[in-house]
Design a protein around this motif. Structure first.
Motif, mmCIF file in Angstrom:
data_model
loop_
_atom_site.group_PDB
_atom_site.id
_atom_site.type_symbol
_atom_site.label_atom_id
_atom_site.label_comp_id
_atom_site.label_asym_id
_atom_site.label_seq_id
_atom_site.Cartn_x
_atom_site.Cartn_y
_atom_site.Cartn_z
ATOM 1 N N ARG A 68 0.828 -1.216 0.000
ATOM 2 C CA ARG A 68 0.000 0.000 0.000
ATOM 3 C C ARG A 68 0.859 1.260 0.000
ATOM 4 N NH1 ARG A 68 -4.556 -2.283 4.018
ATOM 5 N NH2 ARG A 68 -6.102 -2.813 2.437
ATOM 6 N N LEU A 69 1.911 1.256 0.801
ATOM 7 C CA LEU A 69 2.803 2.417 0.835
ATOM 8 C C LEU A 69 3.470 2.624 -0.524
ATOM 9 C CD1 LEU A 69 4.428 1.889 4.349
ATOM 10 C CD2 LEU A 69 2.912 3.783 3.671
ATOM 11 N N TRP A 70 3.845 1.534 -1.166
ATOM 12 C CA TRP A 70 4.445 1.619 -2.491
ATOM 13 C C TRP A 70 3.439 2.204 -3.492
ATOM 14 C CZ3 TRP A 70 3.878 -0.218 -7.451
ATOM 15 C CH2 TRP A 70 4.998 -0.130 -8.278
ATOM 16 N N CYS A 71 2.217 1.748 -3.419
ATOM 17 C CA CYS A 71 1.175 2.269 -4.312
ATOM 18 C C CYS A 71 0.909 3.746 -4.048
ATOM 19 C CB CYS A 71 -0.116 1.459 -4.165
ATOM 20 S SG CYS A 71 0.002 -0.191 -4.870
ATOM 21 N N ASP A 72 0.949 4.149 -2.786
ATOM 22 C CA ASP A 72 0.788 5.566 -2.460
ATOM 23 C C ASP A 72 1.875 6.395 -3.134
ATOM 24 O OD1 ASP A 72 -1.423 4.993 -0.895
ATOM 25 O OD2 ASP A 72 -0.346 5.167 1.015
ATOM 26 N N ARG A 73 3.103 5.891 -3.092
ATOM 27 C CA ARG A 73 4.216 6.611 -3.732
ATOM 28 C C ARG A 73 4.030 6.651 -5.248
ATOM 29 N NH1 ARG A 73 9.618 8.298 -2.764
ATOM 30 N NH2 ARG A 73 10.149 9.338 -4.717
ATOM 31 N N LEU A 74 3.568 5.545 -5.816
ATOM 32 C CA LEU A 74 3.314 5.510 -7.257
ATOM 33 C C LEU A 74 2.220 6.514 -7.624
ATOM 34 C CD1 LEU A 74 3.958 4.133 -9.991
ATOM 35 C CD2 LEU A 74 2.106 2.552 -9.482
ATOM 36 N N CYS A 75 1.191 6.591 -6.807
ATOM 37 C CA CYS A 75 0.112 7.552 -7.079
ATOM 38 C C CYS A 75 0.603 8.984 -6.914
ATOM 39 C CB CYS A 75 -1.087 7.274 -6.186
ATOM 40 S SG CYS A 75 -1.967 5.763 -6.657
ATOM 41 N N GLU A 76 1.505 9.213 -5.978
ATOM 42 C CA GLU A 76 2.105 10.544 -5.817
ATOM 43 C C GLU A 76 2.871 10.914 -7.087
ATOM 44 O OE1 GLU A 76 5.781 12.330 -3.291
ATOM 45 O OE2 GLU A 76 4.384 11.071 -2.186
ATOM 46 N N GLY A 78 2.151 9.819 -9.951
ATOM 47 C CA GLY A 78 1.109 10.059 -10.947
ATOM 48 C C GLY A 78 0.582 11.476 -10.917
ATOM 49 N N ARG A 79 0.557 12.077 -9.735
ATOM 50 C CA ARG A 79 0.105 13.474 -9.643
ATOM 51 C C ARG A 79 1.061 14.392 -10.409
ATOM 52 N NH1 ARG A 79 -1.445 11.597 -4.593
ATOM 53 N NH2 ARG A 79 0.380 12.331 -3.471
ATOM 54 N N MET A 80 2.354 14.120 -10.328
ATOM 55 C CA MET A 80 3.319 14.904 -11.093
ATOM 56 C C MET A 80 3.175 14.594 -12.581
ATOM 57 S SD MET A 80 6.386 14.976 -12.975
ATOM 58 C CE MET A 80 7.041 13.352 -12.729
ATOM 59 N N LYS A 81 3.010 13.331 -12.895
ATOM 60 C CA LYS A 81 2.962 12.917 -14.290
ATOM 61 C C LYS A 81 1.697 13.429 -14.989
ATOM 62 C CE LYS A 81 3.318 8.886 -17.212
ATOM 63 N NZ LYS A 81 2.416 7.841 -17.523
ATOM 64 N N TYR A 82 0.651 13.686 -14.246
ATOM 65 C CA TYR A 82 -0.625 14.101 -14.835
ATOM 66 C C TYR A 82 -0.454 15.255 -15.812
ATOM 67 C CZ TYR A 82 -5.347 15.903 -15.312
ATOM 68 O OH TYR A 82 -6.531 16.349 -15.829
ATOM 69 N N GLY A 83 0.259 16.266 -15.417
ATOM 70 C CA GLY A 83 0.392 17.447 -16.255
ATOM 71 C C GLY A 83 1.354 17.304 -17.412
ATOM 72 N N VAL A 84 2.231 16.319 -17.351
ATOM 73 C CA VAL A 84 3.233 16.160 -18.409
ATOM 74 C C VAL A 84 3.089 14.832 -19.137
ATOM 75 C CG1 VAL A 84 4.908 17.714 -17.321
ATOM 76 C CG2 VAL A 84 4.966 15.259 -16.793
ATOM 77 N N ALA A 85 1.987 14.141 -18.933
ATOM 78 C CA ALA A 85 1.803 12.810 -19.519
ATOM 79 C C ALA A 85 1.891 12.827 -21.035
ATOM 80 C CB ALA A 85 0.479 12.203 -19.066
ATOM 81 N N ASP A 86 1.229 13.781 -21.674
ATOM 82 C CA ASP A 86 1.269 13.828 -23.134
ATOM 83 C C ASP A 86 2.687 14.055 -23.635
ATOM 84 O OD1 ASP A 86 -1.446 13.358 -23.279
ATOM 85 O OD2 ASP A 86 -1.963 15.482 -23.451
ATOM 86 N N LEU A 87 3.404 14.978 -22.994
ATOM 87 C CA LEU A 87 4.787 15.239 -23.370
ATOM 88 C C LEU A 87 5.642 13.995 -23.154
ATOM 89 C CD1 LEU A 87 7.119 17.131 -24.153
ATOM 90 C CD2 LEU A 87 7.226 17.832 -21.747
ATOM 91 N N TRP A 138 -3.547 7.718 -13.225
ATOM 92 C CA TRP A 138 -2.779 8.925 -13.514
ATOM 93 C C TRP A 138 -3.539 9.888 -14.413
ATOM 94 C CZ3 TRP A 138 2.540 6.298 -14.801
ATOM 95 C CH2 TRP A 138 3.063 5.765 -13.636
ATOM 96 N N LYS A 139 -4.630 9.442 -14.988
ATOM 97 C CA LYS A 139 -5.438 10.313 -15.844
ATOM 98 C C LYS A 139 -6.434 11.153 -15.034
ATOM 99 C CE LYS A 139 -5.074 7.254 -19.802
ATOM 100 N NZ LYS A 139 -4.333 8.076 -20.726
ATOM 101 N N ILE A 140 -6.510 10.879 -13.748
ATOM 102 C CA ILE A 140 -7.441 11.594 -12.871
ATOM 103 C C ILE A 140 -6.781 12.890 -12.398
ATOM 104 C CG2 ILE A 140 -8.687 11.475 -10.674
ATOM 105 C CD1 ILE A 140 -8.825 8.406 -11.130
ATOM 106 N N PRO A 141 -7.476 14.007 -12.520
ATOM 107 C CA PRO A 141 -6.888 15.285 -12.098
ATOM 108 C C PRO A 141 -6.419 15.229 -10.641
ATOM 109 C CG PRO A 141 -8.955 15.653 -13.244
ATOM 110 C CD PRO A 141 -8.841 14.170 -13.036
ATOM 111 N N PRO A 142 -5.297 15.881 -10.345
ATOM 112 C CA PRO A 142 -4.721 15.798 -8.999
ATOM 113 C C PRO A 142 -5.337 16.755 -7.982
ATOM 114 C CG PRO A 142 -3.261 17.012 -10.439
ATOM 115 C CD PRO A 142 -4.413 16.550 -11.290
ATOM 116 N N ASP A 143 -6.593 17.143 -8.189
ATOM 117 C CA ASP A 143 -7.255 17.998 -7.205
ATOM 118 C C ASP A 143 -7.807 17.126 -6.071
ATOM 119 O OD1 ASP A 143 -9.517 16.776 -8.308
ATOM 120 O OD2 ASP A 143 -10.133 18.561 -9.408
ATOM 121 N N ASP A 144 -8.445 17.745 -5.088
ATOM 122 C CA ASP A 144 -8.941 16.995 -3.921
ATOM 123 C C ASP A 144 -9.947 15.919 -4.320
ATOM 124 O OD1 ASP A 144 -7.329 18.477 -2.237
ATOM 125 O OD2 ASP A 144 -8.942 19.841 -1.610
ATOM 126 N N ALA A 145 -10.873 16.249 -5.207
ATOM 127 C CA ALA A 145 -11.869 15.258 -5.644
ATOM 128 C C ALA A 145 -11.191 14.116 -6.391
ATOM 129 C CB ALA A 145 -12.927 15.921 -6.527
#
Length: 168
Positions: A68-76, A78-87, A138-145
Motif C-alpha cells: 500500500r505504501l508503495w502504491c501511495d508513492r506511485l500515485c504521488e 502520478g500526480r506529477m505525471k498528470y500534467g506532463v503525460a502527453d509530453l 494517472w489520468k485523474i486530475p490531482p485535485d482533492d476530488a
C-alpha cells in the motif's frame, strides 16, 4: 527539485526550474538540453526510486502495508505525471519503455508475492494488470476530488485481489 516544480506547474520552463533549484540555466541545459529531456530524466529517476523502494518497504513493514505504501508513492508520482503525460508519451522511446517497464513489473511481482505468501491477497493477481490499472489512475486530475477518487479506486483494486479490510 525538478519533480516538485513539474508537479506544481506542468508547464514550468527550464529557466524557472533552474532558478528554483538555485543553479544557472546553463548548468541545467548542459544536463538536459530540452524540457522534454528533463521530463524524461525525472520520469526515469522516479521509476528507479519506485523499483528500489519495494524491497526497502518489504524489509520495514508487513507485506500488505508495504504494498500500500508503495502504491501511495506511485500515485504521488502520478500526480506529477498528470500534467506532463502527453509530453512524456511523445518523448519516451521504446528503449526507455523497456528499461523502465520490466523493473516496475518485477517490483510489483515482488510486492504481490510477499502479500500472497502472507495470505493478504489471493494468489494469481497479475502484476502487469495491476500496473495497467494504476496507469489509468494517472489520468485523474490531482485535485482533492481526484485524489479521493484515486483512493477509492485503489481500495477497489486491493479488494479485487482479495484484501478484506480497507486501508486506514
Amino acid at each position: 527539485m525538478a519533480r516538485d516544480a513539474l508537479a506544481a506547474d506542468p508547464g514550468a520552463s527550464l529557466n524557472s526550474i533552474a532558478k528554483a533549484a538555485g543553479v544557472g540555466a546553463g548548468t541545467l541545459y548542459r544536463h538536459f538540453p530540452s524540457r522534454e529531456a528533463l521530463v524524461l530524466g525525472v520520469y526515469r529517476k522516479e521509476i528507479d526510486t519506485l523499483v528500489a523502494l519495494a524491497p526497502t518497504l518489504l524489509a520495514m513493514h508487513p507485506p500488505l502495508q508495504a504494498f500500500r505504501l508503495w502504491c501511495d508513492r506511485l500515485c504521488e508520482f502520478g500526480r506529477m505525471k498528470y500534467g506532463v503525460a502527453d509530453l512524456l508519451h511523445a518523448v519516451i522511446s521504446d528503449q526507455d519503455h523497456r528499461e523502465t517497464y520490466e523493473p516496475m513489473v518485477q517490483a510489483v511481482r515482488r510486492l504481490m508475492g510477499a502479500c500472497e505468501a502472507s495470505g493478504d491477497i489471493d494468489p494469481g493477481s497479475d502484476p502487469e494488470d495491476f500496473l495497467t490499472l494504476l496507469g489509468l489512475l494517472w489520468k485523474i486530475p490531482p485535485d482533492d476530488a481526484g485524489q479521493a477518487r484515486v483512493k477509492r479506486l485503489l481500495a477497489l483494486a486491493f479488494r479485487g485481489m482479495g484484501v478484506k479490510e480497507t486501508p486506514e
